[in-house]
Design an enzyme around this catalytic site. Structure first.
Site, mmCIF file in Angstrom:
data_model
loop_
_atom_site.group_PDB
_atom_site.id
_atom_site.type_symbol
_atom_site.label_atom_id
_atom_site.label_comp_id
_atom_site.label_asym_id
_atom_site.label_seq_id
_atom_site.Cartn_x
_atom_site.Cartn_y
_atom_site.Cartn_z
ATOM 1 N N LYS A 34 0.842 -1.200 0.000
ATOM 2 C CA LYS A 34 0.000 0.000 0.000
ATOM 3 C C LYS A 34 0.875 1.247 0.000
ATOM 4 C CE LYS A 34 -2.527 1.630 3.650
ATOM 5 N NZ LYS A 34 -2.580 3.087 3.748
ATOM 6 N N ASP A 61 -3.414 4.271 -2.044
ATOM 7 C CA ASP A 61 -4.405 4.728 -1.063
ATOM 8 C C ASP A 61 -4.365 6.248 -0.935
ATOM 9 O OD1 ASP A 61 -6.281 4.760 0.963
ATOM 10 O OD2 ASP A 61 -4.858 4.191 2.530
ATOM 11 N N LYS A 63 -7.325 8.069 -1.380
ATOM 12 C CA LYS A 63 -8.686 8.450 -0.949
ATOM 13 C C LYS A 63 -9.219 9.663 -1.705
ATOM 14 C CE LYS A 63 -8.179 6.539 3.728
ATOM 15 N NZ LYS A 63 -6.739 6.188 3.715
ATOM 16 N N ASP A 66 -13.694 14.301 -4.766
ATOM 17 C CA ASP A 66 -13.796 15.559 -5.510
ATOM 18 C C ASP A 66 -15.016 15.443 -6.418
ATOM 19 O OD1 ASP A 66 -13.101 18.008 -6.886
ATOM 20 O OD2 ASP A 66 -11.016 17.641 -6.330
ATOM 21 N N THR A 125 -12.067 5.847 10.589
ATOM 22 C CA THR A 125 -12.120 5.315 11.966
ATOM 23 C C THR A 125 -11.708 6.363 12.995
ATOM 24 O OG1 THR A 125 -9.983 4.326 11.539
ATOM 25 C CG2 THR A 125 -11.880 2.863 11.442
ATOM 26 N N ARG A 216 2.730 -1.299 10.862
ATOM 27 C CA ARG A 216 3.757 -1.430 11.902
ATOM 28 C C ARG A 216 4.054 -2.859 12.354
ATOM 29 N NH1 ARG A 216 1.002 3.518 14.896
ATOM 30 N NH2 ARG A 216 -0.680 2.606 13.668
#
Ligand code: C5P
Length: 236
Positions: A34, A61, A63, A66, A125, A216
């Site tokens: 990603k 990614d 996002k 528009d 989130t 991570r």
């Protein structure tokens, strides 16, 4: 896209050098990488080409959110970079999502590529009921996630990004071919960090995830390749 290895490693590092080093180290143990806003903004589209050149699949990614025409053009540019997945915000509305999916299909056909999976992001989130209310949405994150997921599927999207704790509820209401991509994965072996609502890789797959975005727990591990292999092993 058939899911062979569902692990997507988030290349959340600031430079192209670090990203490529990480990608090369873990590639044999993972399904895709990603590339998010931090790396893309610092390293540019070239980093997508370089990661693709290793043979790995790329999830871009960024996002997009528009007007439909602009999102369609951004999706066309991403499709020409030969990414396998990309994200748009479902709150951009039905017309925007339709334009994105159409652009992915048409651009890929023109370029002789497979169309990327256009994934809809529902409610971030980082939002809770209070922050939804602040921006004028009904203060019910669960209901809002389902509403946007339903709209995304009606608009023709074939996949969604969701939190691990939303997978089971979404699987109840969505058609089964819809692919669910989930971050918030923790194995229990890593240090506590900012992910609060997590599932283990196996729990998320059992709940119905199609792909796991893992950052991570892999890139911050002492041996990222071994960490990825261990996670893959836990899924079989
Ligand atoms: O390091 P970690 O495993 O938490 O990385 C998760 C990745 O998924 C990061 O790139 C993060 O931005 C992304 N993400 C997330 N939660 C969301 C959406 C995306 O953690 N709701």
């Amino acid at each position: 896209m058939a899911v062979k290895n569902p692990i997507i490693v988030a290349l959340d590092v600031p430079t192209a050098e670090q990203a490529l080093q990480l990608a090369k180290a873990v590639a044999p143990a993972v399904g895709a990488f990603k590339i998010g806003s931090e790396l893309f903004t610092s390293a540019g589209p070239d980093i997508v080409k370089k990661v693709r050149a290793t043979g790995a699949a790329v999830f871009l990614d960024l996002k997009f959110h528009d007007i439909p025409n602009t999102v369609a053009k951004a999706v066309a540019s991403a499709t020409r970079l030969d990414v396998q997945m990309l994200t748009i915000h479902t709150s951009g509305g039905r017309e925007m999502m339709r334009a994105a999916e159409k652009s992915a299909q048409e651009t890929a056909a023109q370029a002789g590529l497979n169309a990327p999976l256009v994934l809809g992001v529902t409610v971030l989130t980082s939002h809770d009921n209070a922050t939804l209310s602040e921006i004028g949405f009904p203060p019910d994150t669960g209901r809002q996630v389902e509403r946007l997921a339903d709209l995304a599927v009606k608009a023709g999207l074939r996949g969604l990004v969701c939190s691990p704790l939303e997978i089971a509820a979404l699987r109840q209401v969505l058609p089964s071919p819809v692919q669910l991509v989930t971050p918030g994965i923790r194995t229990g072996a890593e240090k506590a960090d900012d992910q609060k609502r997590t599932l283990s890789p196996r729990e998320a797959m059992t709940a119905g995830a199609s792909w796991l975005v893992i950052g991570r727990p892999i890139y911050a591990a002492e041996d990222p390749r071994a960490a990825a292999e261990k996670i893959l092993g836990s899924l079989s």
